[in-house]
Design an enzyme around this catalytic site. Structure first.
Site, PDB file in Angstrom:
ATOM      1  N   LYS A  98       0.846  -1.189   0.000  1.00 59.54           N
ATOM      2  CA  LYS A  98       0.000   0.000   0.000  1.00 59.54           C
ATOM      3  C   LYS A  98       0.883   1.242   0.000  1.00 59.54           C
ATOM      4  CE  LYS A  98      -3.911   1.870   2.703  1.00 59.54           C
ATOM      5  NZ  LYS A  98      -4.772   1.618   3.896  1.00 59.54           N
ATOM      6  N   SER A 172      -9.450   1.453   3.137  1.00 61.06           N
ATOM      7  CA  SER A 172      -8.680   2.282   2.235  1.00 61.06           C
ATOM      8  C   SER A 172      -7.656   1.494   1.422  1.00 61.06           C
ATOM      9  CB  SER A 172      -7.956   3.371   3.028  1.00 61.06           C
ATOM     10  OG  SER A 172      -7.059   2.811   3.979  1.00 61.06           O
ATOM     11  N   SER A 196      -9.680  -0.874   7.273  1.00 60.14           N
ATOM     12  CA  SER A 196      -9.108  -0.818   5.925  1.00 60.14           C
ATOM     13  C   SER A 196      -8.412  -2.100   5.497  1.00 60.14           C
ATOM     14  CB  SER A 196      -8.114   0.342   5.828  1.00 60.14           C
ATOM     15  OG  SER A 196      -8.769   1.575   6.014  1.00 60.14           O
TER      16      SER A 196
END
Length: 620
Positions: A98, A172, A196
């Site tokens: 990420k 996210s 997330s």
């Protein structure tokens, strides 16, 4: 080109598990050739993605130069290990990161181009995985500054769902989840502050493991709420997620919030708390899927306890309605106020609101949090873990665009309270919904219960057969043998090399029938368990209790199996083992006389959980 590399030339590398990558290298695969082929395949797939795919999974996919630099480092690691590939448990395995987690040689943007910087070092968790031989395939898209559960708040575009591009992927950690769901990588790293690392897992039919706060270092991670942030793991199956977590869960002196993994408060999970009152926000298919999951849990022998979740729901509301938003402002508030063109307006409004609270409000909210924690701790006296839908609804892109804040808030119903309450969780696939979209459940337990969560996940996935094993256990066209291992031969255990050196293939992690007892044998080096079948008459009379024990199934050719058996010392041997689903395979058994001096450990559900408990005790 090696034989294995030639053999797979022209075939897709998508969907490979950790075991598939390991097998390819053990059979002579070339890391440079395989990873270059994978990158080319990913680029081709991304360039032809669906018509509504306005945003890529990737913010930065590795270039030839970035891959080459990592391959040089990989060779250096192998040379330092005297060429022993087994010293690098993730040798040549690709993974995604990420883009709010630092990777040296790649930019970190947190999905905001104007925020981008070039880190000089890996985040601790990335460093640990690269030291184990893993290769970063690229940095993935996300809700900007990890603020959102939808996967749409990015100037790089919304990451759509691979099952239906009209639906969200969840956030996210949207790109990290979809990179695994599309089969680009066997695992990826996300972050999880409010869900997330779980919401995207549930929306993409993969596993999402959010460990205890501080178990995985957040050093080198752009903070969202620093006191709550966790690095999470996405994987195709729970065993792979567990393996990555075990490699990365190391105490980090550089991270003030890092914690040493503690003694597991749970040995096994049997009693599951289910919310007495559940909001579904009009999503009948999600509700129906959870009803089916409850029936499956009961059929597997789990006790479901309807419980008042009011303290948990109230705690969840504190995350965005209370002063913890101020932590987001503390992290990136000054940058947000610069009002750069690339800042998402929804994200800006949320983070900017963190500057409005007072210290008095912060203390009052913390006091209320502690009061709620006391209530939650008392609740946990009546059960082992929470069993909830990962998300109460599955919105479309259009629904999120119409009401971005409201929908995002709904998605956090069963996730927002977890870090505030110092709990750990694993999100697992369940059956698909009636419309073909994925549905996921999440099991939530007290901090440092990861071994118990792993045991539950093994049971759950074995029963649902999700995901499918890479090799089906049907009739063999060759003379290979399937053998069940239960102890020191498990993946990552001291004698696993006796399987991998014979090119054995890991098929799946599953469970024995509920007819066995597991013992830790005395005076064995390395430590070994003994699996003993309980006499049917004793089981039927109720005088002895049988247990389901976690096993791994490995396939090897008959000649290799013969030499493997020769290495097995007494009182162990190979016999016929019955699995929970009725299959019969060869497996480790133990002479009953040996248990007289052994320790009964069936309650752990498997050897790995018992060893983890021993290590925890030794470290405390």
């Amino acid at each position: 080109m090696s034989d294995i590399t030639s053999e797979i030339s022209g075939k897709s590398l998508f969907g490979w598990s950790l075991n598939d990558w390991g097998k390819a290298y053990r059979n002579g695969g070339n890391a440079s050739a395989l990873l270059s082929a994978l990158l080319a395949e990913v680029r081709q797939q991304e360039s032809t993605a669906g018509s509504l795919n306005t945003g890529s999974v990737w913010i930065e996919l590795a270039s030839e130069q970035q891959l080459g630099a990592q391959l040089i480092q990989l060779q250096q690691l192998l040379d330092a290990a005297d060429g022993d590939m087994q010293a690098l448990p993730l040798y040549g395995v690709p993974f995604a990161v990420k883009d709010n987690i630092d990777v040296a040689g790649f930019s970190t943007t947190a999905a905001c181009p104007e925020f981008a910087y070039e880190p000089q070092a890996d985040a601790t968790v990335v460093r640990l995985l690269r030291n184990a031989g893993a290769i970063v395939l690229g940095k993935t898209n996300l809700d900007q500054f990890a603020t959102g559960l939808v996967g749409t708040r990015s100037p790089y575009g919304a990451v759509t769902n691979p099952f239906n591009e009209e639906y969200i992927s969840g956030g996210s950690s949207s790109g990290s989840a979809v990179a695994v769901a599309r089969g680009y990588v066997p695992f990826s790293l996300g972050t999880d502050t409010a869900g997330s690392g779980r919401i995207p897992a549930g929306f993409n039919n993969i596993v999402g493991l959010k460990g205890s706060k501080g178990a995985l270092s957040t050093q080198g991670v752009v903070p969202a709420c620093r006191s709550l942030d966790c690095v999470s793991v996405f994987a195709l199956n729970a065993l792979d997620a567990e393996r990555i977590f075990a490699l990365a869960a190391q105490f980090d002196e550089l991270d003030a919030y890092s914690r040493r993994v503690g003694i597991s408060p749970l040995k096994t999970i049997r009693r599951l708390a289910v919310p007495a009152e559940m909001p579904w926000f009009g999503d009948d298919r999600q509700q129906a899927a959870f009803t089916a999951a409850l029936a499956k849990a009961e059929s597997l022998g789990f006790e479901l306890i309807r419980t008042d979740f009011s303290p948990l729901y109230e705690l969840a509301a504190l995350l965005y309605q209370g002063p913890w938003v101020a932590e987001r402002y503390a992290a990136v508030g000054e940058f947000i106020q610069q009002d750069s063109a690339g800042i998402n307006p929804v994200v800006k409004n949320i983070i900017a609101g963190g500057n409005n609270g007072t210290a008095v409000q912060a203390f009052n909210a913390e006091y209320r949090r502690m009061e709620l924690l006391r209530e939650i701790q008392q609740l946990f006296q009546g059960f082992d873990a929470l069993f909830v839908p990962t998300a109460p609804c599955f919105p479309t892109l259009a629904e999120v665009a119409e009401e971005p804040v409201k929908v995002n808030s709904q998605l956090g119903t069963y996730t927002n309270f977890v870090n505030l309450a110092d709990l750990c969780a694993i999100a697992l696939p369940a059956e698909l919904r009636s419309d073909g979209l994925p549905f996921g459940i999440t099991v939530i337990a007290p901090a440092f219960s990861e071994p118990a969560l792993a045991a539950f996940a093994a049971h759950w996935q074995a029963a649902l057969r999700l995901p499918q094993a890479p090799v089906l256990l049907g009739a063999c066209e060759d003379d290979s043998v399937v053998v069940a291992v239960v102890g020191a031969h498990l993946t990552g255990m001291p004698l696993n090399h006796q399987l991998t050196s014979r090119h054995a293939v890991l098929l799946e992690q599953t469970l024995s029938a509920e007819k066995y007892q597991l013992y830790a044998l005395a005076n064995t080096v390395p430590p070994k368990p003994g699996l003993v079948r309980v006499n049917d008459a004793l089981l039927n009379s109720g005088s002895e209790k049988g247990h389901e024990i976690i096993v791994e199934l490995w396939r090897m050719d008959a000649a290799a199996f013969g030499s493997f058996v020769e290495e097995i010392p007494q009182p162990l041997g190979i016999g016929t083992l019955e699995l929970a689903d009725g299959r019969l395979v060869k497996g480790f058994i133990c002479e009953p006389e040996a248990v007289a001096t052994a320790t009964h450990i069936s309650e752990f559900g498997g050897w790995r959980a018992y060893i983890a408990q021993l290590k925890s005790q030794a470290g405390n």
